[in-house]
Design an enzyme around this catalytic site. Structure first.
Site, PDB file in Angstrom:
ATOM      1  CG  HIS A  90      -5.729 -38.595   0.032  1.00 37.73           C
ATOM      2  ND1 HIS A  90      -6.196 -37.309  -0.140  1.00 37.73           N
ATOM      3  CD2 HIS A  90      -4.672 -38.498   0.876  1.00 37.73           C
ATOM      4  CE1 HIS A  90      -5.462 -36.477   0.572  1.00 37.73           C
ATOM      5  NE2 HIS A  90      -4.517 -37.163   1.193  1.00 37.73           N
ATOM      6  CG  ASP A 123     -10.172 -36.986  -0.031  1.00 37.26           C
ATOM      7  OD1 ASP A 123      -9.239 -37.788  -0.229  1.00 37.26           O
ATOM      8  OD2 ASP A 123     -10.637 -36.753   1.109  1.00 37.26           O
ATOM      9  CG  ASP A 174      -2.645 -33.601   2.100  1.00 36.80           C
ATOM     10  OD1 ASP A 174      -2.638 -34.812   1.796  1.00 36.80           O
ATOM     11  OD2 ASP A 174      -3.168 -33.174   3.142  1.00 36.80           O
ATOM     12  CD  GLU A 209      -5.899 -38.758   4.339  1.00 34.46           C
ATOM     13  OE1 GLU A 209      -5.105 -38.958   5.278  1.00 34.46           O
ATOM     14  OE2 GLU A 209      -6.232 -37.606   3.954  1.00 34.46           O
ATOM     15  CD  GLU A 210      -7.105 -34.370   3.509  1.00 31.25           C
ATOM     16  OE1 GLU A 210      -7.128 -34.314   4.753  1.00 31.25           O
ATOM     17  OE2 GLU A 210      -6.076 -34.223   2.831  1.00 31.25           O
ATOM     18  CG  ASP A 212      -0.638 -43.286   2.099  1.00 35.06           C
ATOM     19  OD1 ASP A 212      -0.823 -42.685   1.028  1.00 35.06           O
ATOM     20  OD2 ASP A 212      -1.414 -43.225   3.061  1.00 35.06           O
ATOM     21  CG  HIS A 226      -4.739 -30.054   5.794  1.00 33.31           C
ATOM     22  ND1 HIS A 226      -5.286 -30.846   6.790  1.00 33.31           N
ATOM     23  CD2 HIS A 226      -4.472 -30.904   4.774  1.00 33.31           C
ATOM     24  CE1 HIS A 226      -5.336 -32.102   6.393  1.00 33.31           C
ATOM     25  NE2 HIS A 226      -4.839 -32.154   5.163  1.00 33.31           N
TER      26      HIS A 226
END
Length: 580
Positions: free
Chosen positions: A166, A168, A201, A235-236, A262, A550
């Protein structure tokens, strides 16, 4: 390889007397929780003969036939300083573009294009950094900002391979900026680590895929099997705007994809003297729910014995003390993770090894393994439904009694359960508090728009339970077929023969590749219609959860990024050589 127990002589009918005696012993020992006490009371593992129901889905090293002719390319990817520095620049370019997804972004993208313009900046950079890829593959813009690249193969009868990630990233908390050793979008590189939001990520997976594809184009590779690259942009924030899977299904149909790879899993994990690569072959379910108490307010100088906040506090204690059960079953890929560890680790405690291998036929062994896994917070999540009490709000003024208090909970649902089972537990807890304080109880259940009145409203107030977001546990990808052998075998090949050939030159050393449970819900939930084979795995050195994903000071060890490139390069070729 550790020698396996000899079970060929096991006979059910001749062992009835032994099983009867053993069952009595198990009853007497069932209250014993400590490992050492249990094994002081039983025979040594070698003296007990039981039937094992499962073995590690092991894989031999798998290398594509083109490996010998491409050794120089692989050496360049892993070891060449010039290649490394050029790769670093591409990663820096990606990380320096802030592609944060905020919870308040509108669902309707078409009517709010200006809210997503930062992805256009990212796309422009990708075109500049990967000209060969954009000249060779077909690019489809899905729902304006989703990226689907199709590299058409020569044999349309073969199912396409799909690699995904992803675009984002998680936003930065402005209050934490002074805690970052490197500014979050600086993409600073010190020769070993690259720092910045999205580095782990998961822009490293997106960029690593693209670098691997460009290296294949450079060596003249022309796929027999179509290769698809798919990158969503939200995705987030649950992926609700991601229409990539629907677009791919409209072209190829249901169950049309060979396999999906993934983010997820655990890259490399050192467990004692054993090195493990844990591939996510399943994901837990997802449940958000709200519990709210409505109650008459008033002046705080004449409070009731229990305010709405006080009652909610009691409900919180009730919920957190009411734990979900643990499981250790073959349905959960975590089971095979521990079986593989037991069969291959050289330093595992023999008693633990025995309990793992015989956990499916010995209740006490199963209990011991569950207690062992559950004793560590990091590992315990894999064998039970979890509950995280994340948000609470109530009251508007310090001298006014609260009239409304709401608690929001996130629960990740075990593969042995489902949303209904997990939800029923919270309803049970709510009923305990409703009965205790004489509250009315209204419950809306998942998959229903109706609200059920469990208890009518009272003069005290009403407790309401309702779901917010739900996702059932994922289907589990089998690790007992040729697709797994190829994926796990390629993983071993990249680590043992390309990335660390000196470390694994000793025949006794190896990387243990096992199935496992994905640590979070990724965009793969959107692709269940397309395939039964989903591998949640990001090659590399560090699991992203241990590298600040994160959180503050997110980073990657750059050797791991180069391993993503090498894996992409080799895996596409390996799959291309196989038939459906």
């Amino acid at each position: 390889m550790i020698e396996k127990h000899n079970v060929s002589s096991y006979n059910r009918s001749s062992s009835k007397k032994f099983n009867f005696i053993k069952s009595i012993a198990l009853v007497l020992l069932s209250s014993i929780a400590l490992y050492s006490i249990h094994f002081n009371c039983l025979e040594t593992p070698s003296e007990i003969t039981l039937l094992k129901l499962a073995e590690c889905p092991d894989a031999e090293i798998y290398r594509p036939k083109s490996y010998d002719s491409n050794k120089d390319v692989l050496y360049k990817i892993i070891n060449d300083e010039t290649f490394r520095n050029k790769s670093v620049v591409k990663m820096q370019n990606a990380v320096r573009i802030d592609t944060s997804s905020y919870d308040d972004l509108p669902i309707d993208v078409s009517k709010n294009l200006e809210k997503f313009q930062h992805f256009n900046v990212f796309h422009k950079q990708l075109r500049e950094d990967f000209p060969l890829l954009h000249q060779t593959l077909e690019l489809h813009m899905v729902n304006h900002f989703g990226l689907v690249y199709i590299w058409k193969g020569s044999d349309e009868s073969l199912q396409p391979l799909l690699l995904m990630g992803h675009q984002d990233v998680v936003p930065i908390n402005e209050d934490s900026l002074d805690q970052w050793d490197h500014p979050p979008f600086s993409a600073d590189y010190d020769g070993k680590y690259l720092y910045g939001r999205g580095s782990g990520d998961c822009k490293n997976l997106v960029i690593g895929n693209m670098e691997g594809v460009e290296e294949l184009i450079k060596v003249g590779f022309k796929p027999r099997r179509t290769v698809i690259l798919s990158y969503g942009f939200d995705e987030e924030i649950t992926g609700i705007r991601n229409k990539n899977a629907e677009f791919i299904e409209s072209i190829y149909g249901k169950k049309s994809i060979y396999a999906v790879m993934d983010e997820g899993g655990v890259s490399l994990s050192q467990v004692g003297d054993s090195t493990m690569a844990i591939v996510g072959t399943g994901e837990k379910g997802y449940l958000d729910l709200s519990l709210a108490i409505q109650k008459k307010g008033g002046h705080s100088s004449i409070p009731q014995d229990h305010t709405a906040i006080g009652m909610m506090g009691d409900l919180i204690v009730q919920i957190e003390n009411d734990k979900y059960p643990t499981y250790f079953t073959q349905y959960n890929p975590t089971f095979y993770q521990y079986v593989c560890y037991a069969e291959n680790a050289v330093d595992i405690d023999e008693h633990l090894k025995h309990d793992i291998l015989y956990s499916q036929v010995d209740e006490l062994s199963n209990l011991n393994v569950r207690n062992y896994i559950n004793s560590d917070r990091v590992t315990s999540y894999a064998i039970k439904t979890t509950q995280a009490l994340d948000m609470i709000q109530g009251g508007v003024k310090v001298n006014a009694l609260p009239e409304f208090v709401e608690l929001k909970i996130n629960s990740r649902v075990a593969l042995e359960e489902n949303i209904t089972i997990a939800y029923d537990k919270f309803v049970k807890d709510a009923k305990v508090i409703a009965d205790k304080y004489d509250l009315g109880l209204y419950v809306q259940f998942p998959y229903s728009n109706d609200t059920i009145e469990f208890k009518p409203p009272t003069d005290v107030g009403i407790l309401t339970v309702k779901p917010i977001n739900i996702l059932e546990p994922s289907p589990v990808t089998t690790a007992h077929n040729s697709k797994w052998q190829l994926f796990a075998g390629t993983t071993r090949h990249v680590y043992e023969e390309i990335a660390y050939p000196e470390k694994y030159i000793d025949q006794g050393k190896r990387v243990i590749v096992t199935p496992g449970l994905g640590t979070g819900n990724t965009d793969t939930k959107l692709y269940w219609n397309l395939t039964d084979t989903i591998y949640r795995y990001r090659p590399g050195v560090l699991p992203s959860v241990l590298a600040g994903s994160h959180g503050i000071n997110e980073y990657i060890e750059y050797d791991g990024h180069l391993q993503i490139i090498a894996f992409t390069f080799e895996y596409i070729q390996s799959v291309d050589e196989s038939d459906d």
